[in-house]
Design a protein around this motif. Structure first.
Motif, PDB file in Angstrom:
ATOM      1  N   ARG A  66       0.774  -1.285   0.066  1.00 33.49           N
ATOM      2  CA  ARG A  66       0.011   0.066   0.014  1.00 33.49           C
ATOM      3  C   ARG A  66       0.953   1.299  -0.021  1.00 33.49           C
ATOM      4  NH1 ARG A  66      -5.574  -0.581   1.548  1.00 33.49           N
ATOM      5  NH2 ARG A  66      -6.111  -2.782   2.149  1.00 33.49           N
ATOM      6  N   ARG A  67       0.565   2.084  -0.882  1.00 33.01           N
ATOM      7  CA  ARG A  67       1.125   3.623  -0.708  1.00 33.01           C
ATOM      8  C   ARG A  67       0.748   4.177   0.404  1.00 33.01           C
ATOM      9  NH1 ARG A  67       0.290   6.638  -6.270  1.00 33.01           N
ATOM     10  NH2 ARG A  67      -2.123   5.713  -5.845  1.00 33.01           N
ATOM     11  N   ARG A  68      -0.396   4.217   0.698  1.00 28.86           N
ATOM     12  CA  ARG A  68      -0.834   4.924   2.092  1.00 28.86           C
ATOM     13  C   ARG A  68      -2.068   3.988   2.661  1.00 28.86           C
ATOM     14  NH1 ARG A  68      -3.099  10.601  -0.064  1.00 28.86           N
ATOM     15  NH2 ARG A  68      -4.181  10.013  -1.871  1.00 28.86           N
ATOM     16  N   ASP A  69      -2.164   4.164   3.783  1.00 29.78           N
ATOM     17  CA  ASP A  69      -3.291   3.278   4.652  1.00 29.78           C
ATOM     18  C   ASP A  69      -4.335   4.287   5.066  1.00 29.78           C
ATOM     19  OD1 ASP A  69      -4.812   1.313   5.345  1.00 29.78           O
ATOM     20  OD2 ASP A  69      -3.654   0.766   7.045  1.00 29.78           O
ATOM     21  N   ARG A  70      -5.360   4.435   4.175  1.00 26.68           N
ATOM     22  CA  ARG A  70      -6.457   5.453   4.507  1.00 26.68           C
ATOM     23  C   ARG A  70      -7.589   4.680   5.127  1.00 26.68           C
ATOM     24  NH1 ARG A  70      -7.570   9.064  -0.486  1.00 26.68           N
ATOM     25  NH2 ARG A  70      -8.413  10.536   1.089  1.00 26.68           N
ATOM     26  N   ASN A  71      -8.052   5.243   6.378  1.00 24.74           N
ATOM     27  CA  ASN A  71      -8.882   4.773   7.257  1.00 24.74           C
ATOM     28  C   ASN A  71     -10.408   5.715   6.900  1.00 24.74           C
ATOM     29  OD1 ASN A  71     -11.097   4.686   9.616  1.00 24.74           O
ATOM     30  ND2 ASN A  71      -9.544   3.011  10.140  1.00 24.74           N
ATOM     31  N   PRO A  72     -11.401   5.032   6.439  1.00 20.66           N
ATOM     32  CA  PRO A  72     -12.401   5.769   6.008  1.00 20.66           C
ATOM     33  C   PRO A  72     -13.357   6.638   7.259  1.00 20.66           C
ATOM     34  CG  PRO A  72     -13.279   3.489   6.221  1.00 20.66           C
ATOM     35  CD  PRO A  72     -11.776   3.623   6.365  1.00 20.66           C
ATOM     36  N   VAL A  73     -13.127   6.322   8.423  1.00 23.45           N
ATOM     37  CA  VAL A  73     -13.399   7.255   9.781  1.00 23.45           C
ATOM     38  C   VAL A  73     -12.652   8.349  10.009  1.00 23.45           C
ATOM     39  CG1 VAL A  73     -13.689   7.157  12.115  1.00 23.45           C
ATOM     40  CG2 VAL A  73     -14.297   5.101  10.922  1.00 23.45           C
ATOM     41  N   GLU A  74     -11.209   8.086   9.614  1.00 29.31           N
ATOM     42  CA  GLU A  74     -10.245   9.431   9.819  1.00 29.31           C
ATOM     43  C   GLU A  74     -10.793  10.350   8.615  1.00 29.31           C
ATOM     44  OE1 GLU A  74      -6.495   7.762   9.748  1.00 29.31           O
ATOM     45  OE2 GLU A  74      -6.572   6.816  11.747  1.00 29.31           O
ATOM     46  N   VAL A  75     -10.736  10.057   7.486  1.00 28.21           N
ATOM     47  CA  VAL A  75     -10.946  10.685   6.316  1.00 28.21           C
ATOM     48  C   VAL A  75     -12.496  11.341   6.466  1.00 28.21           C
ATOM     49  CG1 VAL A  75     -11.571  10.831   3.745  1.00 28.21           C
ATOM     50  CG2 VAL A  75      -9.873   9.188   4.746  1.00 28.21           C
ATOM     51  N   PHE A  76     -13.499  10.745   6.904  1.00 34.23           N
ATOM     52  CA  PHE A  76     -14.763  11.271   7.146  1.00 34.23           C
ATOM     53  C   PHE A  76     -14.562  12.176   8.272  1.00 34.23           C
ATOM     54  CE2 PHE A  76     -18.741  11.030   9.937  1.00 34.23           C
ATOM     55  CZ  PHE A  76     -19.633  11.426   8.908  1.00 34.23           C
ATOM     56  N   LEU A  77     -13.717  12.213   9.342  1.00 38.35           N
ATOM     57  CA  LEU A  77     -13.827  13.345  10.187  1.00 38.35           C
ATOM     58  C   LEU A  77     -12.991  14.344   9.910  1.00 38.35           C
ATOM     59  CD1 LEU A  77     -13.163  11.147  13.581  1.00 38.35           C
ATOM     60  CD2 LEU A  77     -15.208  12.322  13.104  1.00 38.35           C
ATOM     61  N   LYS A  78     -12.182  14.165   9.019  1.00 39.68           N
ATOM     62  CA  LYS A  78     -11.594  15.262   8.482  1.00 39.68           C
ATOM     63  C   LYS A  78     -12.472  16.045   7.626  1.00 39.68           C
ATOM     64  CE  LYS A  78      -6.690  13.512   7.989  1.00 39.68           C
ATOM     65  NZ  LYS A  78      -5.711  13.147   7.053  1.00 39.68           N
ATOM     66  N   ARG A  79     -13.350  15.512   7.015  1.00 39.29           N
ATOM     67  CA  ARG A  79     -14.272  16.318   6.371  1.00 39.29           C
ATOM     68  C   ARG A  79     -15.727  16.836   7.014  1.00 39.29           C
ATOM     69  NH1 ARG A  79     -15.100  12.805   0.789  1.00 39.29           N
ATOM     70  NH2 ARG A  79     -12.948  12.652   0.170  1.00 39.29           N
ATOM     71  N   SER A  80     -15.757  15.927   8.343  1.00 36.70           N
ATOM     72  CA  SER A  80     -17.056  16.370   9.002  1.00 36.70           C
ATOM     73  C   SER A  80     -16.551  16.311  10.520  1.00 36.70           C
ATOM     74  CB  SER A  80     -18.169  15.376   8.612  1.00 36.70           C
ATOM     75  OG  SER A  80     -18.299  15.475   7.397  1.00 36.70           O
ATOM     76  N   PRO A  81     -15.910  17.419  11.008  1.00 36.68           N
ATOM     77  CA  PRO A  81     -15.260  17.224  12.260  1.00 36.68           C
ATOM     78  C   PRO A  81     -16.367  17.214  13.375  1.00 36.68           C
ATOM     79  CG  PRO A  81     -14.695  19.260  11.367  1.00 36.68           C
ATOM     80  CD  PRO A  81     -15.270  18.504   9.945  1.00 36.68           C
ATOM     81  N   GLU A  82     -17.766  17.775  12.875  1.00 37.39           N
ATOM     82  CA  GLU A  82     -18.904  18.002  13.916  1.00 37.39           C
ATOM     83  C   GLU A  82     -19.231  16.672  14.261  1.00 37.39           C
ATOM     84  OE1 GLU A  82     -20.458  18.243   9.804  1.00 37.39           O
ATOM     85  OE2 GLU A  82     -18.779  19.143  10.962  1.00 37.39           O
ATOM     86  N   ALA A  83     -18.782  15.474  13.546  1.00 33.94           N
ATOM     87  CA  ALA A  83     -19.397  14.043  13.963  1.00 33.94           C
ATOM     88  C   ALA A  83     -18.408  13.454  14.880  1.00 33.94           C
ATOM     89  CB  ALA A  83     -19.451  13.329  12.601  1.00 33.94           C
ATOM     90  N   LYS A  84     -17.331  14.018  15.323  1.00 35.95           N
ATOM     91  CA  LYS A  84     -16.294  13.069  16.067  1.00 35.95           C
ATOM     92  C   LYS A  84     -16.958  12.868  17.374  1.00 35.95           C
ATOM     93  CE  LYS A  84     -14.860  17.510  18.785  1.00 35.95           C
ATOM     94  NZ  LYS A  84     -13.780  18.207  19.018  1.00 35.95           N
ATOM     95  N   ASP A  85     -18.075  13.008  17.895  1.00 37.97           N
ATOM     96  CA  ASP A  85     -18.396  12.464  19.100  1.00 37.97           C
ATOM     97  C   ASP A  85     -19.594  11.431  18.872  1.00 37.97           C
ATOM     98  OD1 ASP A  85     -16.619  14.074  20.775  1.00 37.97           O
ATOM     99  OD2 ASP A  85     -18.283  15.660  20.812  1.00 37.97           O
ATOM    100  N   ARG A  86     -19.929  11.282  17.657  1.00 38.57           N
ATOM    101  CA  ARG A  86     -21.268  10.498  17.325  1.00 38.57           C
ATOM    102  C   ARG A  86     -20.832   9.048  17.681  1.00 38.57           C
ATOM    103  NH1 ARG A  86     -24.775  12.639  13.516  1.00 38.57           N
ATOM    104  NH2 ARG A  86     -25.838  10.484  13.947  1.00 38.57           N
TER     105      ARG A  86
END
Length: 208
Positions: free
Chosen positions: A75-95
């Motif tokens: 893998r060139r980079r290991d991207r976690n969907p949760v981490e990417v999602f939180l970068k785009r929608s930080p308001e969801a961090k406590d969900r």
């Protein structure tokens, strides 16, 4: 008895299996096992049915090869969907739903709205399809390498070997991207499901 192939089966098994059928057909022709005369006597409808069934079965049986190839290719980079999602929608961090597996969330999404969940299923099926298409292309690359030394057109075979090898690696990379998109889509849709956090908290033994 009706034989029905769903969209998921078509993408994940039948289409990759068709590549295996083509590869084994090539081997059969090279070894003079399959000839135009032997195939020409088979009724067209029966031939189509046999090819479809063989494609599904080979795709199903060879499914672990796609998994193995994905683990082998770096893998060139290991991207976690949760981490990417939180970068785009930080308001969801406590969900609460962000702590759950995306496959479990997909089940919740399907229970909530099957039509909406179709988009996620399509992305997952597409990702599995392109990943499972990589091994037969890799086998084709190996066959092309053999043709460099044993065939009459070594330069054409060399070009095909490079092309098929590149295509196999590219498909593995694209499958990872589609898998990430499927995970992202699952999280984005679950973000708008009413009371999903309360339902997950109610089902968590640690919360009781």
């Amino acid at each position: 008895m009706n034989f029905v192939i769903g969209v998921f089966d078509l993408f994940a098994y039948t289409i990759p299996g068709a590549l295996y059928v083509a590869f084994f057909g090539y081997l059969g022709a090279k070894l003079h096992i399959l000839t135009a005369a032997s195939i020409g006597g088979v009724p067209t409808v029966m031939l189509v049915v046999v090819i479809v069934v063989l494609s599904f079965l080979l795709g199903y049986l060879a499914y672990p090869l796609g998994e193995a190839l994905e683990r082998i290719v770096p893998r060139r980079r290991d991207r976690n969907p949760v981490e990417v999602f939180l970068k785009r929608s930080p308001e969801a961090k406590d969900r609460a739903f962000l702590k759950e597996n995306t496959h479990l969330l997909l089940s919740a999404l399907q229970l909530h709205d099957k039509e909406v969940a179709v988009d996620v299923t399509r992305l997952r099926a597409s990702g599995l399809m392109v990943r499972n298409c990589a091994p037969p292309l890799l086998a084709g690359a190996v066959a092309a390498i053999v043709e460099i030394f044993a065939g009459k057109h070594p330069f054409v075979a060399a070009g095909l070997a490079v092309l098929l090898l590149f295509a196999a690696l590219a498909l593995v990379s694209q499958s990872r991207k589609l898998s990430l998109w499927a995970g992202m889509k699952t999280l984005e849709l679950c973000f708008w499901i009413p009371e999903i956090d309360e339902k997950l908290a109610a089902g968590d033994p640690a919360s009781s």
